[in-house]
Design an enzyme around this catalytic site. Structure first.
Site, short mmCIF file in Angstrom:
data_model
loop_
_atom_site.label_atom_id
_atom_site.label_comp_id
_atom_site.label_asym_id
_atom_site.label_seq_id
_atom_site.Cartn_x
_atom_site.Cartn_y
_atom_site.Cartn_z
N ASP A 2 0.84 -1.19 0.00
CA ASP A 2 0.00 0.00 0.00
C ASP A 2 0.88 1.24 0.00
OD1 ASP A 2 -2.28 1.48 -0.02
OD2 ASP A 2 -2.87 1.04 2.05
N HIS A 19 2.52 3.40 -9.05
CA HIS A 19 2.29 1.97 -9.29
C HIS A 19 3.46 1.35 -10.06
CE1 HIS A 19 -1.55 2.15 -7.45
NE2 HIS A 19 -2.12 2.87 -8.39
N LEU A 113 11.06 -20.45 -4.92
CA LEU A 113 10.14 -19.51 -4.27
C LEU A 113 8.75 -19.72 -4.83
CD1 LEU A 113 9.58 -16.94 -2.50
CD2 LEU A 113 10.02 -15.59 -4.55
C1 IPE Z 1 -1.07 0.33 -4.01
O1 IPE Z 1 -1.21 1.49 -3.28
C2 IPE Z 1 -2.21 -0.66 -3.83
C3 IPE Z 1 -2.85 -1.03 -5.13
C4 IPE Z 1 -4.15 -1.09 -5.28
C5 IPE Z 1 -2.02 -1.38 -6.29
P1 IPE Z 1 -2.43 2.51 -3.38
O2 IPE Z 1 -2.79 2.77 -4.80
O3 IPE Z 1 -3.55 2.02 -2.52
O4 IPE Z 1 -1.76 3.80 -2.75
P2 IPE Z 1 -2.42 4.87 -1.80
O5 IPE Z 1 -3.07 4.14 -0.66
O6 IPE Z 1 -3.39 5.66 -2.61
O7 IPE Z 1 -1.25 5.69 -1.35
MG MG Z 2 -4.14 2.37 -0.59
#
Ligand code: IPE
Ligand code: MG
Length: 224
Positions: A2, A19, A113
């Site tokens: 996150d 991302h 893995l």
């Molecule tokens: C990555 O972080 C999680 C995914 C859905 C790929 P976020 O996109 O939730 O990032 P924040 O929470 O807005 O910072």
């Molecule tokens: Mg998020």
């Protein structure tokens, strides 16, 4: 994983840049995992709730998943990584679905893995799909509902072939579990870190693992 969006927005950049940075971080962590003693690694990439985001972000994320599989396929196989996916695939683009089953088949014999990526995954959705499958089998006379055990149910989850997680780590300071492996993580240890996923370094993972190895896990029993 996150914090990608915030990582980008703090810099005044589009969320998709975060991302992409997050995907780079995934590559590093996956490469480092076996030497850290990790044999099973499950990454929560896209939840059943993430469809609520803008079309641009959703399509951008899907493109990142497809590109990751295409570009990393040889490296993943070369590193001895078996790749699997959990979640409801039926709603994903057929081309992405083909890439997913392709790399699963290509790496099915590998053991260094076990990497699982959760895409369109939600714990409640997974549990409902397993119950639906069982109910259909029962209705068709292929399953005796009185024979329903924890093992029979667990085998029908997307994670049927996976062990329960020992440790769940969430980055970016949120202290929720957000529908991640609710059944499987009933006895997992949790670690929450303020670090945003694109900044999550191997050194921090190593420190978390050291802390984890010093925890006493009793699974409800009393240890003498
Ligand atoms: C990555 O972080 C999680 C995914 C859905 C790929 P976020 O996109 O939730 O990032 P924040 O929470 O807005 O910072
Ligand atoms: Mg998020």
């Amino acid at each position: 994983m996150d914090g990608n969006g915030r990582w980008a927005q703090m810099r005044g950049w589009p969320r998709l840049v975060g991302h992409r940075k997050g995907a780079e971080r995934v590559k590093q962590i996956v490469r480092a995992a076996p030497d850290l003693g990790i044999n099973w690694l499950t990454l929560y990439a896209f939840s059943t709730e993430n469809w609520k985001r803008s079309t641009e972000e959703v399509l951008g994320l899907m493109a990142i998943f497809a590109r990751y599989i295409q570009r990393e396929a040889d490296a993943i196989a070369g590193d001895g990584v078996r790749m699997r996916f959990i979640g409801d695939r039926s709603r994903l683009d057929p081309k992405l679905q083909r890439l997913m089953s392709g790399i699963e088949a290509k790496t099915a014999h590998l053991t260094r893995l076990n990497l699982t990526v959760a895409i369109n995954y939600g714990g409640r959705d997974e549990i409902l799909r397993a119950i639906r499958a069982l109910a259909c089998e029962a209705a068709e006379g292929r399953f005796d509902p009185r024979a329903l055990t924890e093992a029979a149910f667990t085998a029908r989850l997307d994670t049927g072939a996976l062990p329960d997680p020992d440790l769940v780590i969430r980055t970016s300071g949120e202290t929720r579990t957000s529908n991640f492996l609710p059944w499987q993580a009933a006895y997992s240890e949790y670690e929450f870190t303020e670090t945003l996923w694109p900044d999550f370094q191997i050194e921090e993972l190593r420190a978390i693992l050291t802390r984890f190895s010093n925890r006493e896990r009793r699974f409800g029993a009393v240890l003498s």
